[in-house]
Scaffold this motif. Structure first.
Motif, PDB file in Angstrom:
ATOM      1  N   LYS A   1       0.805  -1.222   0.000  1.00  0.00           N
ATOM      2  CA  LYS A   1       0.000   0.000   0.000  1.00  0.00           C
ATOM      3  C   LYS A   1       0.840   1.275   0.000  1.00  0.00           C
ATOM      4  CE  LYS A   1      -3.783  -2.418   0.203  1.00  0.00           C
ATOM      5  NZ  LYS A   1      -4.703  -2.483  -0.948  1.00  0.00           N
ATOM      6  N   SER A   2       2.171   1.160   0.119  1.00  0.00           N
ATOM      7  CA  SER A   2       3.023   2.342   0.304  1.00  0.00           C
ATOM      8  C   SER A   2       3.909   2.602  -0.912  1.00  0.00           C
ATOM      9  CB  SER A   2       3.903   2.177   1.541  1.00  0.00           C
ATOM     10  OG  SER A   2       3.132   1.909   2.693  1.00  0.00           O
ATOM     11  N   GLN A   3       4.075   3.873  -1.220  1.00  0.00           N
ATOM     12  CA  GLN A   3       5.046   4.248  -2.241  1.00  0.00           C
ATOM     13  C   GLN A   3       6.468   4.090  -1.700  1.00  0.00           C
ATOM     14  OE1 GLN A   3       4.082   8.204  -3.734  1.00  0.00           O
ATOM     15  NE2 GLN A   3       1.899   7.780  -3.500  1.00  0.00           N
ATOM     16  N   LEU A   4       6.676   4.553  -0.458  1.00  0.00           N
ATOM     17  CA  LEU A   4       7.971   4.400   0.205  1.00  0.00           C
ATOM     18  C   LEU A   4       7.775   3.659   1.522  1.00  0.00           C
ATOM     19  CD1 LEU A   4       9.643   7.932  -0.193  1.00  0.00           C
ATOM     20  CD2 LEU A   4      10.094   5.866  -1.531  1.00  0.00           C
ATOM     21  N   LEU A   5       8.465   2.545   1.671  1.00  0.00           N
ATOM     22  CA  LEU A   5       8.476   1.820   2.948  1.00  0.00           C
ATOM     23  C   LEU A   5       9.851   2.037   3.566  1.00  0.00           C
ATOM     24  CD1 LEU A   5       7.043  -0.137   4.931  1.00  0.00           C
ATOM     25  CD2 LEU A   5       8.148  -2.012   3.678  1.00  0.00           C
ATOM     26  N   ILE A   6       9.871   2.726   4.705  1.00  0.00           N
ATOM     27  CA  ILE A   6      11.134   3.102   5.347  1.00  0.00           C
ATOM     28  C   ILE A   6      11.265   2.356   6.665  1.00  0.00           C
ATOM     29  CG2 ILE A   6      12.485   4.990   6.321  1.00  0.00           C
ATOM     30  CD1 ILE A   6      11.128   6.876   4.378  1.00  0.00           C
ATOM     31  N   ALA A   7      12.366   1.635   6.826  1.00  0.00           N
ATOM     32  CA  ALA A   7      12.675   0.970   8.093  1.00  0.00           C
ATOM     33  C   ALA A   7      13.159   2.027   9.078  1.00  0.00           C
ATOM     34  CB  ALA A   7      13.738  -0.104   7.888  1.00  0.00           C
ATOM     35  N   LEU A   8      12.395   2.230  10.128  1.00  0.00           N
ATOM     36  CA  LEU A   8      12.691   3.279  11.109  1.00  0.00           C
ATOM     37  C   LEU A   8      13.246   2.653  12.379  1.00  0.00           C
ATOM     38  CD1 LEU A   8      12.458   6.278  12.035  1.00  0.00           C
ATOM     39  CD2 LEU A   8      10.165   5.703  12.878  1.00  0.00           C
ATOM     40  N   GLY A   9      14.509   2.893  12.662  1.00  0.00           N
ATOM     41  CA  GLY A   9      15.093   2.434  13.914  1.00  0.00           C
ATOM     42  C   GLY A   9      15.786   1.084  13.803  1.00  0.00           C
ATOM     43  N   SER A  10      16.545   0.779  14.829  1.00  0.00           N
ATOM     44  CA  SER A  10      17.391  -0.415  14.833  1.00  0.00           C
ATOM     45  C   SER A  10      16.610  -1.714  14.709  1.00  0.00           C
ATOM     46  CB  SER A  10      18.227  -0.452  16.119  1.00  0.00           C
ATOM     47  OG  SER A  10      19.150   0.604  16.155  1.00  0.00           O
ATOM     48  N   CYS A  11      15.434  -1.791  15.327  1.00  0.00           N
ATOM     49  CA  CYS A  11      14.670  -3.042  15.278  1.00  0.00           C
ATOM     50  C   CYS A  11      14.317  -3.418  13.850  1.00  0.00           C
ATOM     51  CB  CYS A  11      13.408  -2.934  16.125  1.00  0.00           C
ATOM     52  SG  CYS A  11      13.699  -2.937  17.904  1.00  0.00           S
ATOM     53  N   ALA A  12      13.820  -2.452  13.087  1.00  0.00           N
ATOM     54  CA  ALA A  12      13.457  -2.724  11.694  1.00  0.00           C
ATOM     55  C   ALA A  12      14.693  -2.901  10.823  1.00  0.00           C
ATOM     56  CB  ALA A  12      12.581  -1.602  11.151  1.00  0.00           C
ATOM     57  N   CYS A  13      15.743  -2.117  11.085  1.00  0.00           N
ATOM     58  CA  CYS A  13      16.940  -2.148  10.243  1.00  0.00           C
ATOM     59  C   CYS A  13      17.795  -3.387  10.485  1.00  0.00           C
ATOM     60  CB  CYS A  13      17.787  -0.903  10.489  1.00  0.00           C
ATOM     61  SG  CYS A  13      17.066   0.646   9.905  1.00  0.00           S
ATOM     62  N   GLU A  14      18.063  -3.707  11.754  1.00  0.00           N
ATOM     63  CA  GLU A  14      19.037  -4.740  12.085  1.00  0.00           C
ATOM     64  C   GLU A  14      18.522  -5.824  13.032  1.00  0.00           C
ATOM     65  OE1 GLU A  14      22.048  -5.070  10.841  1.00  0.00           O
ATOM     66  OE2 GLU A  14      22.155  -3.201   9.715  1.00  0.00           O
ATOM     67  N   GLY A  15      17.337  -5.652  13.616  1.00  0.00           N
ATOM     68  CA  GLY A  15      16.817  -6.642  14.551  1.00  0.00           C
ATOM     69  C   GLY A  15      16.883  -6.221  15.995  1.00  0.00           C
ATOM     70  N   CYS A  16      17.907  -5.412  16.335  1.00  0.00           N
ATOM     71  CA  CYS A  16      18.038  -4.753  17.634  1.00  0.00           C
ATOM     72  C   CYS A  16      18.119  -5.726  18.815  1.00  0.00           C
ATOM     73  CB  CYS A  16      16.920  -3.731  17.815  1.00  0.00           C
ATOM     74  SG  CYS A  16      17.334  -2.394  18.972  1.00  0.00           S
ATOM     75  N   ILE A  17      17.861  -5.207  20.014  1.00  0.00           N
ATOM     76  CA  ILE A  17      18.094  -5.961  21.246  1.00  0.00           C
ATOM     77  C   ILE A  17      17.227  -7.203  21.320  1.00  0.00           C
ATOM     78  CG2 ILE A  17      17.937  -5.835  23.755  1.00  0.00           C
ATOM     79  CD1 ILE A  17      18.692  -2.849  23.503  1.00  0.00           C
ATOM     80  N   LEU A  18      15.985  -7.111  20.896  1.00  0.00           N
ATOM     81  CA  LEU A  18      15.126  -8.285  20.956  1.00  0.00           C
ATOM     82  C   LEU A  18      15.634  -9.387  20.039  1.00  0.00           C
ATOM     83  CD1 LEU A  18      12.981  -8.436  18.291  1.00  0.00           C
ATOM     84  CD2 LEU A  18      12.274  -6.298  19.351  1.00  0.00           C
ATOM     85  N   GLY A  19      16.474  -9.024  19.058  1.00  0.00           N
ATOM     86  CA  GLY A  19      17.061 -10.019  18.177  1.00  0.00           C
ATOM     87  C   GLY A  19      18.066 -10.920  18.856  1.00  0.00           C
ATOM     88  N   LEU A  20      18.522 -10.537  20.069  1.00  0.00           N
ATOM     89  CA  LEU A  20      19.407 -11.427  20.825  1.00  0.00           C
ATOM     90  C   LEU A  20      18.693 -12.721  21.199  1.00  0.00           C
ATOM     91  CD1 LEU A  20      21.197  -8.818  23.125  1.00  0.00           C
ATOM     92  CD2 LEU A  20      22.211 -10.072  21.222  1.00  0.00           C
ATOM     93  N   ALA A  21      17.360 -12.729  21.093  1.00  0.00           N
ATOM     94  CA  ALA A  21      16.613 -13.971  21.310  1.00  0.00           C
ATOM     95  C   ALA A  21      16.991 -15.041  20.296  1.00  0.00           C
ATOM     96  CB  ALA A  21      15.106 -13.694  21.236  1.00  0.00           C
ATOM     97  N   ASN A  22      17.619 -14.647  19.192  1.00  0.00           N
ATOM     98  CA  ASN A  22      18.044 -15.621  18.193  1.00  0.00           C
ATOM     99  C   ASN A  22      19.155 -16.532  18.697  1.00  0.00           C
ATOM    100  OD1 ASN A  22      16.183 -14.499  16.502  1.00  0.00           O
ATOM    101  ND2 ASN A  22      17.643 -13.753  14.977  1.00  0.00           N
ATOM    102  N   LEU A  23      19.665 -16.249  19.881  1.00  0.00           N
ATOM    103  CA  LEU A  23      20.639 -17.143  20.505  1.00  0.00           C
ATOM    104  C   LEU A  23      19.958 -18.343  21.155  1.00  0.00           C
ATOM    105  CD1 LEU A  23      22.881 -14.411  22.161  1.00  0.00           C
ATOM    106  CD2 LEU A  23      23.427 -15.750  20.121  1.00  0.00           C
ATOM    107  N   HIS A  24      18.629 -18.332  21.168  1.00  0.00           N
ATOM    108  CA  HIS A  24      17.859 -19.399  21.803  1.00  0.00           C
ATOM    109  C   HIS A  24      16.740 -19.855  20.880  1.00  0.00           C
ATOM    110  CE1 HIS A  24      19.851 -18.369  25.617  1.00  0.00           C
ATOM    111  NE2 HIS A  24      19.660 -17.113  25.263  1.00  0.00           N
TER     112      HIS A  24
END
Length: 330
Positions: free
Chosen positions: A84-107
């Motif tokens: 639905k969007s002309q521009l989809l922009i990843a805003l912030g570390s979570c969308a860009c890189e996975g961020c702190i909650l991405g440390l759950a990938n260790l489990h």
């Protein structure tokens, strides 16, 4: 009066800090309101999913999508807003890189559920109940979004036009992006990082940098650092050398090491690997003359033992988007 372009802000798996960063535009939020029809933001507006589904494709000018992809609902909304969007922009570390909650990938998902619902000292769950995507009740079938095995970045599930890093992004950087779109300025090629630089935090940090030789690492509470000297040279694990600039280096200015929330600098694929490589060249293991290989290895090991949490230090914000992505199954 011509119809204003539509603006959407969506949160997936996140903390809400990116919404606070948008509010921190202060009086400029009025300029955003003047330029856009602010029509979708779950934490502020009551727009329904069906309202978004009913829109013509590409009818939303900009969607600022913050949050990582943790559940099936997160991915469903990412794909819908992409459509639905002309521009989809990843805003912030979570969308860009996975961020702190991405440390759950260790489990594994099973390990996470066990820790949260079964082995948690504050939980009273004698039946050992854990969430299920579908449950039968007298009224029918109740469903909840499936919990994925791994946290993903936005770019790992759909095409992203631009990325604005930070945890959260600095408000002035968000404004720079919005202003560029409003003014019709020429944007860089799709896939570019906006609201940040191309170098490292060290390049914009005003602390004095000299030859780096680190004999030991300290945790933040163990020393009071000198106010003008490079924090890494004082033995504090400052990620500035492996982190993209653009934030203005506020953490080192406040006597706190950079933790890496703007992600890797331009041209660097893996932030953690970049930091580890940099440390390998500046560790001071002392005079090795006459030392055996075992003694040298023990000295290096002692230095590395002073790093309290390898993954949480080197991949605090970037594990899902890194080369390894998480724990490697054996």
């Amino acid at each position: 009066m011509p119809e204003k372009p539509k603006l959407a802000i969506y949160w997936a798996a996140s903390c809400g800090g990116c919404e606070i960063a948008v509010v921190n535009l202060h009086e400029k939020i009025l300029d955003v309101d003047a330029a856009f029809e602010f029509m979708f933001c779950p934490c502020l507006l009551d727009t329904k999913k069906k309202d978004i589904e009913a829109l013509p494709d590409k009818s939303i000018a900009i969607t600022l999508f913050n949050g990582a992809i943790r559940t099936a609902e997160n991915e469903e909304m990412a794909r819908l807003l992409r459509k639905k969007s002309q521009l989809l922009i990843a805003l912030g570390s979570c969308a860009c890189e996975g961020c702190i909650l991405g440390l759950a990938n260790l489990h594994s998902k099973q390990e996470i559920f066990k820790a949260v619902y079964l082995d948690n000292p504050t939980i009273d769950n004698p039946a050992g109940t854990i969430p299920s995507p579908a449950s039968e009740v007298p009224e029918g079938t109740l469903t909840i979004p499936a919990f994925y095995d791994k946290v993903k970045t936005l770019g790992q599930v759909t095409a992203v036009d631009y990325f604005i890093p930070g945890c959260p992004p600095e408000s002035h950087q968000i404004w720079n992006v919005v202003e560029a779109v409003v003014s019709g300025a020429q944007l860089p090629p799709a896939g570019s990082v906006l609201g940040a630089g191309c170098l490292s935090v060290c390049d914009e940090c005003e602390r004095v940098k000299e030859d780096k030789k680190i004999a030991r690492f300290y945790r933040n509470f163990e020393i009071t650092p000198e106010p003008r000297k490079c924090l890494l040279e004082q033995g504090l694990l400052c990620m500035g050398i492996a982190t993209r600039d653009g934030c203005g280096a506020p953490c080192p200015q406040a006597n706190m090491p950079c933790t890496g929330c703007y992600g890797p600098p331009e041209g660097i694929t893996d932030q953690g690997a970049r930091m580890i490589a940099a440390l390998g060249s500046i560790l001071d293991i002392g005079d090795c003359k006459g030392k055996s290989e075992e003694e040298i290895a023990a000295r290096v090991e002692a230095l590395l033992d002073s790093v309290p949490d390898y993954a949480g230090t080197f991949y605090k914000y970037s594990l899902p988007g890194s080369i390894i992505g998480g724990r490697v199954k054996r």
